[in-house]
Design a protein around this motif. Sequence first.
Motif, PDB file in Angstrom:
ATOM      1  N   PHE A 132       0.837  -1.190   0.000  1.00 14.25           N
ATOM      2  CA  PHE A 132       0.000   0.000   0.000  1.00 14.25           C
ATOM      3  C   PHE A 132       0.875   1.244   0.000  1.00 14.25           C
ATOM      4  O   PHE A 132       2.108   1.156   0.098  1.00 14.25           O
ATOM      5  CB  PHE A 132      -0.942  -0.016   1.220  1.00 14.25           C
ATOM      6  CG  PHE A 132      -0.243   0.107   2.556  1.00 14.25           C
ATOM      7  CD1 PHE A 132      -0.099   1.341   3.174  1.00 14.25           C
ATOM      8  CD2 PHE A 132       0.265  -1.016   3.192  1.00 14.25           C
ATOM      9  CE1 PHE A 132       0.543   1.455   4.399  1.00 14.25           C
ATOM     10  CE2 PHE A 132       0.910  -0.913   4.423  1.00 14.25           C
ATOM     11  CZ  PHE A 132       1.047   0.333   5.024  1.00 14.25           C
ATOM     12  N   LEU A 133       0.241   2.397  -0.117  1.00 12.46           N
ATOM     13  CA  LEU A 133       0.947   3.673  -0.096  1.00 12.46           C
ATOM     14  C   LEU A 133       0.933   4.210   1.325  1.00 12.46           C
ATOM     15  O   LEU A 133      -0.136   4.417   1.914  1.00 12.46           O
ATOM     16  CB  LEU A 133       0.269   4.660  -1.059  1.00 12.46           C
ATOM     17  CG  LEU A 133       1.033   5.942  -1.383  1.00 12.46           C
ATOM     18  CD1 LEU A 133       2.350   5.618  -2.077  1.00 12.46           C
ATOM     19  CD2 LEU A 133       0.186   6.844  -2.279  1.00 12.46           C
ATOM     20  N   GLY A 134       2.117   4.373   1.907  1.00 13.97           N
ATOM     21  CA  GLY A 134       2.211   4.814   3.293  1.00 13.97           C
ATOM     22  C   GLY A 134       2.823   6.203   3.409  1.00 13.97           C
ATOM     23  O   GLY A 134       3.528   6.668   2.512  1.00 13.97           O
ATOM     24  N   LYS A 135       2.550   6.838   4.538  1.00 15.59           N
ATOM     25  CA  LYS A 135       3.114   8.163   4.837  1.00 15.59           C
ATOM     26  C   LYS A 135       4.117   8.018   5.972  1.00 15.59           C
ATOM     27  O   LYS A 135       3.803   7.485   7.037  1.00 15.59           O
ATOM     28  CB  LYS A 135       2.008   9.136   5.236  1.00 15.59           C
ATOM     29  CG  LYS A 135       2.500  10.556   5.513  1.00 15.59           C
ATOM     30  CD  LYS A 135       1.330  11.470   5.849  1.00 15.59           C
ATOM     31  CE  LYS A 135       1.800  12.900   6.078  1.00 15.59           C
ATOM     32  NZ  LYS A 135       0.663  13.801   6.406  1.00 15.59           N
ATOM     33  N   VAL A 136       5.344   8.482   5.740  1.00 13.93           N
ATOM     34  CA  VAL A 136       6.404   8.363   6.727  1.00 13.93           C
ATOM     35  C   VAL A 136       6.216   9.385   7.839  1.00 13.93           C
ATOM     36  O   VAL A 136       5.930  10.562   7.585  1.00 13.93           O
ATOM     37  CB  VAL A 136       7.786   8.555   6.065  1.00 13.93           C
ATOM     38  CG1 VAL A 136       8.898   8.539   7.108  1.00 13.93           C
ATOM     39  CG2 VAL A 136       8.018   7.478   5.010  1.00 13.93           C
ATOM     40  N   ASP A 137       6.350   8.922   9.067  1.00 13.20           N
ATOM     41  CA  ASP A 137       6.352   9.806  10.229  1.00 13.20           C
ATOM     42  C   ASP A 137       7.594   9.479  11.047  1.00 13.20           C
ATOM     43  O   ASP A 137       8.333   8.545  10.721  1.00 13.20           O
ATOM     44  CB  ASP A 137       5.073   9.590  11.053  1.00 13.20           C
ATOM     45  CG  ASP A 137       4.757  10.795  11.943  1.00 13.20           C
ATOM     46  OD1 ASP A 137       5.610  11.703  12.067  1.00 13.20           O
ATOM     47  OD2 ASP A 137       3.662  10.822  12.519  1.00 13.20           O
ATOM     48  N   TRP A 138       7.853  10.256  12.086  1.00 13.27           N
ATOM     49  CA  TRP A 138       8.979   9.973  12.972  1.00 13.27           C
ATOM     50  C   TRP A 138       8.462   9.650  14.355  1.00 13.27           C
ATOM     51  O   TRP A 138       7.459  10.200  14.811  1.00 13.27           O
ATOM     52  CB  TRP A 138       9.920  11.168  13.050  1.00 13.27           C
ATOM     53  CG  TRP A 138      10.708  11.418  11.799  1.00 13.27           C
ATOM     54  CD1 TRP A 138      10.710  10.678  10.654  1.00 13.27           C
ATOM     55  CD2 TRP A 138      11.608  12.501  11.566  1.00 13.27           C
ATOM     56  NE1 TRP A 138      11.541  11.230   9.714  1.00 13.27           N
ATOM     57  CE2 TRP A 138      12.109  12.349  10.247  1.00 13.27           C
ATOM     58  CE3 TRP A 138      12.048  13.570  12.328  1.00 13.27           C
ATOM     59  CZ2 TRP A 138      13.023  13.244   9.706  1.00 13.27           C
ATOM     60  CZ3 TRP A 138      12.951  14.470  11.778  1.00 13.27           C
ATOM     61  CH2 TRP A 138      13.437  14.291  10.474  1.00 13.27           C
ATOM     62  N   ASP A 139       9.162   8.745  15.013  1.00 15.95           N
ATOM     63  CA  ASP A 139       8.829   8.349  16.373  1.00 15.95           C
ATOM     64  C   ASP A 139      10.149   8.223  17.127  1.00 15.95           C
ATOM     65  O   ASP A 139      11.223   8.320  16.541  1.00 15.95           O
ATOM     66  CB  ASP A 139       8.084   7.006  16.343  1.00 15.95           C
ATOM     67  CG  ASP A 139       7.043   6.907  17.442  1.00 15.95           C
ATOM     68  OD1 ASP A 139       7.141   7.667  18.413  1.00 15.95           O
ATOM     69  OD2 ASP A 139       6.140   6.064  17.320  1.00 15.95           O
ATOM     70  N   LYS A 140      10.073   7.981  18.437  1.00 16.98           N
ATOM     71  CA  LYS A 140      11.271   7.766  19.236  1.00 16.98           C
ATOM     72  C   LYS A 140      11.470   6.268  19.476  1.00 16.98           C
ATOM     73  O   LYS A 140      10.507   5.549  19.747  1.00 16.98           O
ATOM     74  CB  LYS A 140      11.144   8.471  20.595  1.00 16.98           C
ATOM     75  CG  LYS A 140      11.015   9.992  20.494  1.00 16.98           C
ATOM     76  CD  LYS A 140      12.307  10.641  20.055  1.00 16.98           C
ATOM     77  CE  LYS A 140      12.172  12.168  20.083  1.00 16.98           C
ATOM     78  NZ  LYS A 140      13.385  12.837  19.546  1.00 16.98           N
ATOM     79  N   ASP A 141      12.722   5.816  19.371  1.00 15.05           N
ATOM     80  CA  ASP A 141      12.998   4.428  19.717  1.00 15.05           C
ATOM     81  C   ASP A 141      13.247   4.326  21.228  1.00 15.05           C
ATOM     82  O   ASP A 141      13.127   5.303  21.959  1.00 15.05           O
ATOM     83  CB  ASP A 141      14.170   3.872  18.903  1.00 15.05           C
ATOM     84  CG  ASP A 141      15.493   4.582  19.196  1.00 15.05           C
ATOM     85  OD1 ASP A 141      15.608   5.273  20.236  1.00 15.05           O
ATOM     86  OD2 ASP A 141      16.440   4.438  18.386  1.00 15.05           O
ATOM     87  N   GLN A 142      13.616   3.122  21.701  1.00 15.26           N
ATOM     88  CA  GLN A 142      13.757   2.929  23.144  1.00 15.26           C
ATOM     89  C   GLN A 142      14.904   3.737  23.723  1.00 15.26           C
ATOM     90  O   GLN A 142      14.982   3.926  24.940  1.00 15.26           O
ATOM     91  CB  GLN A 142      13.951   1.435  23.473  1.00 15.26           C
ATOM     92  CG  GLN A 142      15.202   0.800  22.878  1.00 15.26           C
ATOM     93  CD  GLN A 142      14.906   0.101  21.568  1.00 15.26           C
ATOM     94  OE1 GLN A 142      14.097   0.566  20.768  1.00 15.26           O
ATOM     95  NE2 GLN A 142      15.556  -1.045  21.345  1.00 15.26           N
ATOM     96  N   ASN A 143      15.797   4.230  22.851  1.00 15.50           N
ATOM     97  CA  ASN A 143      16.924   5.041  23.317  1.00 15.50           C
ATOM     98  C   ASN A 143      16.662   6.538  23.163  1.00 15.50           C
ATOM     99  O   ASN A 143      17.561   7.348  23.386  1.00 15.50           O
ATOM    100  CB  ASN A 143      18.192   4.664  22.550  1.00 15.50           C
ATOM    101  CG  ASN A 143      18.559   3.201  22.746  1.00 15.50           C
ATOM    102  OD1 ASN A 143      18.515   2.692  23.854  1.00 15.50           O
ATOM    103  ND2 ASN A 143      18.901   2.526  21.656  1.00 15.50           N
ATOM    104  N   GLY A 144      15.428   6.882  22.764  1.00 20.93           N
ATOM    105  CA  GLY A 144      15.099   8.294  22.601  1.00 20.93           C
ATOM    106  C   GLY A 144      15.551   8.896  21.288  1.00 20.93           C
ATOM    107  O   GLY A 144      15.463  10.112  21.085  1.00 20.93           O
ATOM    108  N   GLN A 145      16.037   8.042  20.374  1.00 22.81           N
ATOM    109  CA  GLN A 145      16.480   8.520  19.062  1.00 22.81           C
ATOM    110  C   GLN A 145      15.305   8.504  18.083  1.00 22.81           C
ATOM    111  O   GLN A 145      14.428   7.640  18.164  1.00 22.81           O
ATOM    112  CB  GLN A 145      17.607   7.637  18.536  1.00 22.81           C
ATOM    113  CG  GLN A 145      18.828   7.585  19.430  1.00 22.81           C
ATOM    114  CD  GLN A 145      19.536   8.915  19.533  1.00 22.81           C
ATOM    115  OE1 GLN A 145      19.767   9.572  18.523  1.00 22.81           O
ATOM    116  NE2 GLN A 145      19.860   9.328  20.748  1.00 22.81           N
ATOM    117  N   ASP A 146      15.328   9.455  17.144  1.00 21.52           N
ATOM    118  CA  ASP A 146      14.277   9.478  16.123  1.00 21.52           C
ATOM    119  C   ASP A 146      14.402   8.257  15.209  1.00 21.52           C
ATOM    120  O   ASP A 146      15.502   7.806  14.888  1.00 21.52           O
ATOM    121  CB  ASP A 146      14.380  10.745  15.267  1.00 21.52           C
ATOM    122  CG  ASP A 146      13.915  11.988  16.011  1.00 21.52           C
ATOM    123  OD1 ASP A 146      13.022  11.862  16.867  1.00 21.52           O
ATOM    124  OD2 ASP A 146      14.444  13.075  15.735  1.00 21.52           O
TER     125      ASP A 146
END
Length: 201
Positions: A132-146
């Motif tokens: 499908f066609l997705g939209k990229v977003d940013w989140d934080k990983d367990q280390n607080g990195q994007d």
Amino acid sequence: MTYFDFNSASEQTSFDLIPKGTLVRVRMTIKPGGFDDPSQGWTGGYATRNDNTGSVYLNCEFVVMEGEFARRKMWSLIGLHSPKGPEWANMGRTFVKAILNSARGVHPGDNSPAAQNARRISGFADLDGIEFLGKVDWDKDQNGQDKSVIKAAITPDHKDYAALMGGAQGAAKAPAPANGSNAYAQATGRASVPGRPSWAQ
């Protein structure tokens, strides 16, 4: 050639984040977590249960199929159940509905019988490998990195859907809604197929 001669090693690839808001055609696969709840219809071991929180989710990998970021991978969870309440599960259902609309070329406002059938699956196996066609977003990983994630699917009412899904082999193989909706035809170059598609049986 010895191991210690690194001239033939591949060049390293960029690990810069995919820009937020980028639209990419992705293939979603589910990492099986081995959790089943037959009362919900959750079988096949696709779901994962967090033993600490009691939450249940699909652990999904999204691989970009083409373009500048081809073969890049992202990971996101699709919520199925949370002891805290229905919100997480409802968000998961909303996301899956959008994925089906995107993958199967169904306009969100189309409530015809064919469109409603397109939004039904027989089980999580139907989502494993869906494109499908997705939209990229940013989140934080367990280390607080994007990190780059997919949390939204782009449906045929979006102005760029037809162009970005145009070369989509996955969409071309996806069943066409039988209601004469032309979004699928525009996106794939194929006319809608009359009769009940396989996923509508």
